[in-house]
Design an enzyme around this catalytic site. Sequence first.
Site, PDB file in Angstrom:
ATOM      1  N   SER A 106       0.834  -1.209   0.000  1.00 13.60           N
ATOM      2  CA  SER A 106       0.000   0.000   0.000  1.00 13.60           C
ATOM      3  C   SER A 106       0.865   1.253   0.000  1.00 13.60           C
ATOM      4  O   SER A 106       0.378   2.346  -0.257  1.00 13.60           O
ATOM      5  CB  SER A 106      -0.901   0.011   1.236  1.00 13.60           C
ATOM      6  OG  SER A 106      -0.109  -0.064   2.405  1.00 13.60           O
ATOM      7  N   HIS A 127      -3.069  -3.387  -5.768  1.00 10.88           N
ATOM      8  CA  HIS A 127      -3.376  -3.052  -4.379  1.00 10.88           C
ATOM      9  C   HIS A 127      -4.858  -3.261  -4.086  1.00 10.88           C
ATOM     10  O   HIS A 127      -5.704  -2.472  -4.493  1.00 10.88           O
ATOM     11  CB  HIS A 127      -2.946  -1.613  -4.064  1.00 10.88           C
ATOM     12  CG  HIS A 127      -3.222  -1.226  -2.647  1.00 10.88           C
ATOM     13  ND1 HIS A 127      -3.715   0.009  -2.285  1.00 10.88           N
ATOM     14  CD2 HIS A 127      -3.099  -1.931  -1.495  1.00 10.88           C
ATOM     15  CE1 HIS A 127      -3.877   0.042  -0.977  1.00 10.88           C
ATOM     16  NE2 HIS A 127      -3.509  -1.116  -0.476  1.00 10.88           N
ATOM     17  N   GLU A 139      -6.336  -1.007  -7.009  1.00 11.45           N
ATOM     18  CA  GLU A 139      -5.475  -0.035  -7.683  1.00 11.45           C
ATOM     19  C   GLU A 139      -4.441  -0.816  -8.492  1.00 11.45           C
ATOM     20  O   GLU A 139      -3.701  -1.631  -7.930  1.00 11.45           O
ATOM     21  CB  GLU A 139      -4.770   0.857  -6.655  1.00 11.45           C
ATOM     22  CG  GLU A 139      -5.706   1.811  -5.948  1.00 11.45           C
ATOM     23  CD  GLU A 139      -5.038   2.634  -4.859  1.00 11.45           C
ATOM     24  OE1 GLU A 139      -5.432   3.790  -4.673  1.00 11.45           O
ATOM     25  OE2 GLU A 139      -4.126   2.114  -4.173  1.00 11.45           O
ATOM     26  N   ASN A 177      -4.449   6.010  -0.585  1.00 14.52           N
ATOM     27  CA  ASN A 177      -3.656   6.349   0.596  1.00 14.52           C
ATOM     28  C   ASN A 177      -2.956   7.693   0.481  1.00 14.52           C
ATOM     29  O   ASN A 177      -2.698   8.348   1.480  1.00 14.52           O
ATOM     30  CB  ASN A 177      -2.645   5.241   0.908  1.00 14.52           C
ATOM     31  CG  ASN A 177      -3.327   4.066   1.595  1.00 14.52           C
ATOM     32  OD1 ASN A 177      -4.271   4.252   2.357  1.00 14.52           O
ATOM     33  ND2 ASN A 177      -2.886   2.856   1.305  1.00 14.52           N
TER      34      ASN A 177
END
Length: 271
Positions: A106, A127, A139, A177
Site C-alpha cells: 500500500s 493493491h 489499484e 492512501n
Amino acid sequence: QVAAASGHMVVLVDQSDEILKKSTKGIEESLKRVTKKKFADKPEAGAEFIEKTLKNIRTSTDAASVVHSTDLVIEAIVENMEVKNELFKRLDKFAPEHTIFASNTSSLPITTMANATTRQDRFGGLHFFNPVPVMKLVEVIKTPMTSQKTFESLVDFSKAVGKSPVSCKDTPGFIVNRLLVPYMMEAVRLFERGDASKEDIDVAMKLGAGYPMGPFELLDYVGLDTSKYIIDGWHSVEPNNPLFAPSPLLNKLVEEKKLGKKTGEGFYKYK
C-alpha cells in the site's frame, strides 16, 4: 479467496503449515458469510459454491517450488522492502518467462521491487483493499517499465475476480492512501492543536462528508503502527513536504503500544 471463488486455481503460500491451516479455515468462514447473503434461499447451491471454491485452493510453504506453474504471483507479505526484494529475486529465478509479478503493497514503491528482478516489464502493483471479499476497488499500478500487455493483463485479472480497477502511476500511496493518510494526519494535527475534540472531528467527517468512519476511528481500525510506518516512510523520501510531517501524539501512542482496535486501545478504548 476472491481469486478461487471466481474460478482461478490458486496456490496459497505462507511460512508454516500451521499458518496455512488457519488461513484455509479463515477462508472457509469468510465463504460461509458470503454464501449466506448470496445464496440466502438456496443453501445447497451455497454449499456447492464453498466446496468448489476450496477445491481451487492448494497450499504450500515453498514458493519457489510452486511458482514454475503460475501465470501471476501476488505478493502480500510484510511491508519491508528488503524482505520483499529478496522474495522477488528468488522467485524470478524459478518463474516461467511469461509469469507476471505483482505486489499488494500500500505504500512502498513498485519500481524498486521490479528492479530486484529481470522482469521489469512484467511487474506491476495490484493493491486490494481490506476486507478484500467486500471491497470492490483494486489499484493497478504501472511503473515506467511495465509493458502495456502486462498492465492490460492486470486490469483484466482485476475484472475477472469481480473488482473495479483504477489505474495509477507508481507514486507514494497511489490514489487512495495518498489522499487518505495526509487527511488522517491532518485530523491528528487539528486535535493536537486543541482546535476540536477527536469525537467532534469524527462526528463532523461522518455527518458533514458522509464518511462511514471518522479519521480517528479509521486510524484505530487501520492500526496506528501501520499509519506511522507509512508516514515515516514518505517523510524520509520527502522531508520538506508538510503533509508527510510526523505527529508527536501518534508516535507517543505507538511507543505505548496503543495501536488501535487490535490492542484494545488507540485513540479510543475497545472492550
